[in-house]
Design an enzyme around this catalytic site. Structure first.
Site, PDB file in Angstrom:
ATOM      1  CG  ASP A 181      -1.830   1.280   1.211  1.00  0.00           C
ATOM      2  OD1 ASP A 181      -3.001   0.864   0.653  1.00  0.00           O
ATOM      3  OD2 ASP A 181      -1.397   2.067   1.829  1.00  0.00           O
ATOM      4  CB  SER A 182       1.209   4.098  -2.451  1.00  0.00           C
ATOM      5  OG  SER A 182      -0.171   4.360  -2.407  1.00  0.00           O
TER       6      SER A 182
END
Length: 483
Positions: free
Chosen positions: A435-436
């Site tokens: 997840d960025s």
């Protein structure tokens, strides 16, 4: 092997479960070989050798680790899990048959320490919490069974295993946000009132529903959340007016509802309001460690709101992959308008697996869905509609089995599966690897020079176990938006 030595070392040090089956870790100093996910004390890099198969490791004179059981993994056989599943079945059938955790350990022939570790690994909870939940679940069934209409609350408390009425009432209120007598009344009115815990932070729950102001499936007006939901065969509106100490829930429908539908509405309200878990133990953990305490900030009481059902989380996990938030919201609205069930001109209930399964890829691609995203969405919905992927039944399975089953679905990777486990099933120790937003937040929190890789993310998040879902949510919040 396809992976570099350095990559495999990183995955081993991160106890990366997704690497199980890809390679084995041989520890020359101890003469054993392990799965990458093994939680035993990590060896020095110079004592490690990697193998592709068990035969290779055994030919090097190594034996299987007794903790992670790679031999059982490759045979799809886990004797510890089998013992645990047998115990789980007994607890769910008759929770009053177990007085406390030592009794569970004695009857299952699993030591207390090991039993705690197995429950943490496979169910993200403790044996005591699992037993308590099973007792309350049985009490809920008895309270709403016509045959038990004349049975007193005290009698039900004894039947499910409590020795005092006050202990039963306290636990019942904590888990259901209702007192037993009010739970018994569900269905006699279209309104019920949930009791809120003292530290409840309504602003974060409201914020999570307010993010898409154009949503046709839910809305926020002041302190009131409205969501179109399915109750039995009907679509209804669930209105939740949040006050300081309670939430007044009202169900609007076009036809009369019975107790079964109101019980479903109650379950939905608990999920949507984040009342299915308690953040207190996580917050105590952070408070006790100076280097972790800053993550809590001023967000004590923060809870993770769950989606209406698991399928809704799965759809979002596919729709939201690798696109920005506003575009993901737009696609979700389009999907609802295309095949959801309309309650009125304003609200549409989220599509069911069957409704999406009836679509073709050509129905979605003109609506800005990529070919691949449309395929993943429709193919997965068809797996669920046909019963091949029993999404709801998996809620009762060990987390490890749910994760393995979902990872086998085309289009669901580590991020998607952990998001579904966290927001759909409510498992409390998940990390949405890749997840960025989480990577950006971790970089800031730990003052890193670059965003961590998925392997480094797993390592950094270990310190927050067994509360990594809530830790992830807090990290998202530090960016100004709950992911």
């Amino acid at each position: 092997m396809g992976l570099s030595h350095e990559t495999m070392l990183a995955k081993m040090y991160a106890s990366d479960k997704t690497s199980n089956g890809r390679f084995l870790t041989g520890v020359l100093s101890t003469g054993i070989y392990c799965l990458p996910s093994c939680t035993a004390r990590k060896p020095k890099a110079e004592n490690v050798r990697f193998f592709l198969t068990e035969l290779e490791a055994q030919s090097a004179g190594l034996r299987a680790c007794r903790r992670c059981r790679p031999d059982a993994f490759y045979r799809n056989h886990d004797p510890d899990l089998e013992q645990l599943l047998a115990l789980i079945a007994q607890i769910r059938e008759e929770p009053s048959g177990f007085a406390e955790v030592p009794d569970m350990a004695r009857k299952s022939e699993i030591g207390v320490t090991k039993l705690n570790a197995l429950f943490r690994q496979h169910y993200h909870t403790t044996p005591a919490n699992f037993l308590n939940q099973a007792r309350i679940n049985q009490a809920c069934r008895l309270l709403t069974t016509p045959q038990a209409a004349d049975t007193s609350t005290l009698e039900i408390a004894y039947v499910v295993g409590y020795e005092s009425l006050s202990t039963f009432n306290d636990n019942f209120r904590r888990i259901t946000s209702l007192c037993p007598s009010d739970y018994r009344k569900l269905g006699k009115s279209s309104t019920f009132t949930l009791l809120l815990p003292p530290s409840y932070r309504a602003e974060y729950i409201l914020r999570s529903f307010w993010r898409d102001t154009k949503s046709t499936m839910e809305s926020v007006t002041g302190n009131r959340i409205t969501k179109a939901v399915r109750l039995g065969d009907q679509v209804a509106l669930l209105n939740m007016e949040i006050g300081k100490e309670q939430v007044v829930c009202t169900v609007e429908t076009q036809s009369p509802l019975g107790s079964a539908e109101l019980i479903t509405a109650h379950t939905l309200a608990l999920r949507l309001l984040g009342l299915t878990s308690d953040p207190l133990s996580f917050e105590r953990k952070l408070e006790s460690q100076a280097e972790l305490k800053p993550l809590l900030g001023d967000r004590a009481g923060l809870r993770i709101p769950l989606t209406g059902d698991v399928f809704e989380a799965l759809v979002w996990a596919i729709v939201g992959q690798q696109i920005n938030l506003s575009f993901a919201f737009s696609l979700r609205r389009t999907l609802g308008e295309l095949c959801g069930t309309r309650y009125n001109e304003r609200y549409i209930a989220h599509p069911t697996p069957e409704q999406i399964a009836n679509l073709e890829v050509s129905d979605l691609t003109p609506k800005q869905f990529s070919q691949r995203k449309a395929e993943y969405l429709i193919d997965t919905a068809r797996l669920i509609a046909s019963g091949e992927l029993p999404l709801n039944e998996l809620a009762h399975a060990p987390t490890t089995q749910v994760e393995k089953r979902l990872l086998a679905v085309r289009g669901l990777g580590a991020w998607s599966v952990n998001y579904i486990l966290m927001r759909g099933y409510g498992f409390v120790d998940c990390v949405p690897l890749g997840d960025s937003g989480l990577r950006t937040a971790l970089k800031r929190f730990f003052a890193l020079e670059t965003n961590p890789t998925p392997e480094q993310t797993a390592t950094l998040m270990e310190v927050f176990a067994p509360h990594r879902s809530l830790a992830s949510y807090h990290f998202w919040m530090t960016l100004g938006d709950p992911a």
